[in-house]
Design a protein around this motif. Structure first.
Motif, PDB file in Angstrom:
ATOM      1  N   ALA A   1       0.959  -1.034   0.075  1.00  0.00           N
ATOM      2  CA  ALA A   1       0.054   0.089  -0.130  1.00  0.00           C
ATOM      3  C   ALA A   1       0.963   1.177   0.010  1.00  0.00           C
ATOM      4  N   TYR A   2       1.980   1.191  -0.386  1.00  0.00           N
ATOM      5  CA  TYR A   2       3.120   2.060  -0.526  1.00  0.00           C
ATOM      6  C   TYR A   2       2.525   3.382  -1.222  1.00  0.00           C
ATOM      7  N   VAL A   3       2.632   4.580  -0.692  1.00  0.00           N
ATOM      8  CA  VAL A   3       2.253   5.798  -1.248  1.00  0.00           C
ATOM      9  C   VAL A   3       3.658   6.665  -1.703  1.00  0.00           C
ATOM     10  N   PRO A   4       3.887   6.826  -2.873  1.00  0.00           N
ATOM     11  CA  PRO A   4       5.086   7.709  -3.137  1.00  0.00           C
ATOM     12  C   PRO A   4       5.266   8.927  -2.430  1.00  0.00           C
ATOM     13  N   GLY A   5       6.363   9.392  -1.942  1.00  0.00           N
ATOM     14  CA  GLY A   5       6.643  10.712  -1.740  1.00  0.00           C
ATOM     15  C   GLY A   5       7.958  10.936  -1.191  1.00  0.00           C
ATOM     16  N   GLY A   6       8.199  12.215  -0.793  1.00  0.00           N
ATOM     17  CA  GLY A   6       9.344  12.454  -0.353  1.00  0.00           C
ATOM     18  C   GLY A   6       9.772  13.035   0.995  1.00  0.00           C
TER      19      GLY A   6
ATOM     20  N   LEU B   1       3.006   2.324   4.395  1.00  0.00           N
ATOM     21  CA  LEU B   1       2.611   3.555   3.476  1.00  0.00           C
ATOM     22  C   LEU B   1       3.882   4.067   3.021  1.00  0.00           C
ATOM     23  N   THR B   2       4.934   4.168   3.791  1.00  0.00           N
ATOM     24  CA  THR B   2       6.251   4.803   3.594  1.00  0.00           C
ATOM     25  C   THR B   2       7.476   4.181   3.103  1.00  0.00           C
ATOM     26  N   THR B   3       7.226   2.821   3.029  1.00  0.00           N
ATOM     27  CA  THR B   3       8.215   2.022   2.758  1.00  0.00           C
ATOM     28  C   THR B   3       7.933   1.094   1.634  1.00  0.00           C
ATOM     29  N   ARG B   4       9.011   1.028   0.682  1.00  0.00           N
ATOM     30  CA  ARG B   4       8.635   0.320  -0.496  1.00  0.00           C
ATOM     31  C   ARG B   4       8.872  -1.383   0.048  1.00  0.00           C
ATOM     32  N   THR B   5       7.935  -2.118  -0.689  1.00  0.00           N
ATOM     33  CA  THR B   5       8.134  -3.452  -0.452  1.00  0.00           C
ATOM     34  C   THR B   5       9.478  -4.213  -0.808  1.00  0.00           C
ATOM     35  N   ALA B   6      10.140  -3.483  -1.680  1.00  0.00           N
ATOM     36  CA  ALA B   6      11.566  -4.190  -2.084  1.00  0.00           C
ATOM     37  C   ALA B   6      12.215  -3.696  -0.885  1.00  0.00           C
ATOM     38  N   ASP B   7      12.463  -2.552  -0.467  1.00  0.00           N
ATOM     39  CA  ASP B   7      13.328  -2.195   0.957  1.00  0.00           C
ATOM     40  C   ASP B   7      12.793  -3.031   2.017  1.00  0.00           C
ATOM     41  N   MET B   8      11.584  -3.179   2.352  1.00  0.00           N
ATOM     42  CA  MET B   8      11.142  -3.899   3.529  1.00  0.00           C
ATOM     43  C   MET B   8      11.834  -5.404   3.462  1.00  0.00           C
ATOM     44  N   LEU B   9      11.557  -5.944   2.163  1.00  0.00           N
ATOM     45  CA  LEU B   9      11.967  -7.196   1.887  1.00  0.00           C
ATOM     46  C   LEU B   9      13.539  -7.430   2.240  1.00  0.00           C
ATOM     47  N   ALA B  10      14.178  -6.479   1.493  1.00  0.00           N
ATOM     48  CA  ALA B  10      15.717  -6.566   1.824  1.00  0.00           C
ATOM     49  C   ALA B  10      16.109  -6.362   3.100  1.00  0.00           C
ATOM     50  N   THR B  11      15.429  -5.486   3.849  1.00  0.00           N
ATOM     51  CA  THR B  11      15.824  -5.395   5.375  1.00  0.00           C
ATOM     52  C   THR B  11      15.599  -6.702   6.189  1.00  0.00           C
ATOM     53  N   LEU B  12      14.276  -7.039   5.790  1.00  0.00           N
ATOM     54  CA  LEU B  12      14.081  -8.272   6.444  1.00  0.00           C
ATOM     55  C   LEU B  12      14.918  -9.567   6.101  1.00  0.00           C
ATOM     56  N   GLU B  13      15.299  -9.736   4.848  1.00  0.00           N
ATOM     57  CA  GLU B  13      16.287 -10.610   4.398  1.00  0.00           C
ATOM     58  C   GLU B  13      17.518 -10.455   5.144  1.00  0.00           C
ATOM     59  N   ARG B  14      18.201  -9.439   5.418  1.00  0.00           N
ATOM     60  CA  ARG B  14      19.358  -9.207   6.019  1.00  0.00           C
ATOM     61  C   ARG B  14      19.099  -9.725   7.522  1.00  0.00           C
ATOM     62  N   GLY B  15      18.103  -9.227   8.047  1.00  0.00           N
ATOM     63  CA  GLY B  15      17.971  -9.512   9.632  1.00  0.00           C
ATOM     64  C   GLY B  15      17.859 -11.011   9.707  1.00  0.00           C
ATOM     65  N   LEU B  16      17.158 -11.683   8.854  1.00  0.00           N
ATOM     66  CA  LEU B  16      16.949 -13.185   8.879  1.00  0.00           C
ATOM     67  C   LEU B  16      18.273 -14.048   8.386  1.00  0.00           C
ATOM     68  N   SER B  17      19.426 -13.425   7.889  1.00  0.00           N
ATOM     69  CA  SER B  17      20.360 -14.238   7.274  1.00  0.00           C
ATOM     70  C   SER B  17      20.707 -15.455   8.194  1.00  0.00           C
ATOM     71  N   PRO B  18      20.692 -15.149   9.428  1.00  0.00           N
ATOM     72  CA  PRO B  18      21.580 -16.347  10.097  1.00  0.00           C
ATOM     73  C   PRO B  18      20.534 -17.740  10.115  1.00  0.00           C
ATOM     74  N   VAL B  19      19.493 -17.639   9.345  1.00  0.00           N
ATOM     75  CA  VAL B  19      18.616 -18.874   9.247  1.00  0.00           C
ATOM     76  C   VAL B  19      19.178 -19.669   8.368  1.00  0.00           C
ATOM     77  N   ARG B  20      20.093 -19.091   7.570  1.00  0.00           N
ATOM     78  CA  ARG B  20      20.816 -19.967   6.531  1.00  0.00           C
ATOM     79  C   ARG B  20      21.513 -21.387   7.032  1.00  0.00           C
ATOM     80  N   LEU B  21      21.804 -20.945   8.305  1.00  0.00           N
ATOM     81  CA  LEU B  21      22.633 -22.014   9.132  1.00  0.00           C
ATOM     82  C   LEU B  21      21.792 -23.140   9.241  1.00  0.00           C
ATOM     83  N   VAL B  22      20.350 -23.266   9.354  1.00  0.00           N
ATOM     84  CA  VAL B  22      19.608 -24.193   9.578  1.00  0.00           C
ATOM     85  C   VAL B  22      18.785 -24.724   8.247  1.00  0.00           C
ATOM     86  N   GLY B  23      19.462 -24.031   7.152  1.00  0.00           N
ATOM     87  CA  GLY B  23      19.051 -24.490   5.919  1.00  0.00           C
ATOM     88  C   GLY B  23      17.942 -23.924   5.210  1.00  0.00           C
TER      89      GLY B  23
END
Length: 201
Positions: free
Chosen positions: A7-12, A110-132
């Motif tokens: 539901a991102y609303v573009p803005g500055g 509303l203020t965060t692009r989905t791609a940015d949110m996914l990238a942030t979550l992916e970095r935060g969840l990077s340790p789960v690689r250890l369990v496959g």
């Protein structure tokens, strides 16, 4: 992906420019603070702050209302239940706490692009690689789960309004069947969109 689920609303505004990780961390801290705040006056102050944040984000009144609209009936029920079993202060505090948490989460969406949110979550969840596990797919799952909540809530509202129009608002079947069918259709459409983007496995 943003057009698919967000539901991102573009803005500055400054909130748009803030990194997704900072906003997610701020949301977590804010929700923790809401749990700790007890007096209704303090929560009313938090509501003023939330309104000021929305105003500074310049996302528009319609987009802001769309974030809390799906939980309005839940908030009414919660208020009544708390009023019956506790007292007025507890009812006001509990209701404000839920509505503010939803509103703040909506502001992040509303203020965060989905791609940015996914990238942030992916970095935060990077340790789960250890369990496959795959951090990207796990972050996508979490993001889609969060974003599906208002979709289903909005669907439930439309079904309830249709029930009233047909005069069958007391029928559980007339509510449950269209809701389940609508939710399955949404899931199918989402699955097809993900498959088209190469995420069908």
């Amino acid at each position: 992906m943003n057009g698919l689920t967000g539901a991102y609303v573009p803005g500055g505004s400054w909130l748009h420019r803030l990194p997704a990780g900072v906003k997610l961390a701020g949301l977590a801290l804010s929700c923790t603070a809401l749990v700790l705040l007890r007096p209704p006056v303090a929560l009313a102050g938090a509501a003023v702050v939330a309104a000021a944040l929305y105003a500074s984000a310049r996302v528009g009144g319609r987009a802001a209302w769309a974030q809390v609209r799906p939980v309005r009936w839940f908030a009414v029920v919660l208020f009544v239940v708390q009023l019956v079993f506790a007292d007025l202060d507890a009812a006001v505090s509990s209701t404000l706490r839920v509505v503010l948490a939803v509103a703040l989460a909506g502001l992040v969406t509303l203020t965060t692009r989905t791609a940015d949110m996914l990238a942030t979550l992916e970095r935060g969840l990077s340790p789960v690689r250890l369990v496959g596990l795959d951090p990207f797919r796990l972050s996508l799952l979490l993001s889609l789960t969060v974003r599906s909540v208002p979709v289903v809530a909005s669907l439930a509202t439309r079904v309830r309004e249709a029930q009233r129009a047909r005069g069958v608002e007391r029928s559980v079947r007339a509510f449950a069947v269209p809701l389940v069918v609508g939710a399955l259709r949404h899931a199918d459409a989402l699955g097809e969109a993900l498959s088209a983007r190469g995420l069908d496995d």
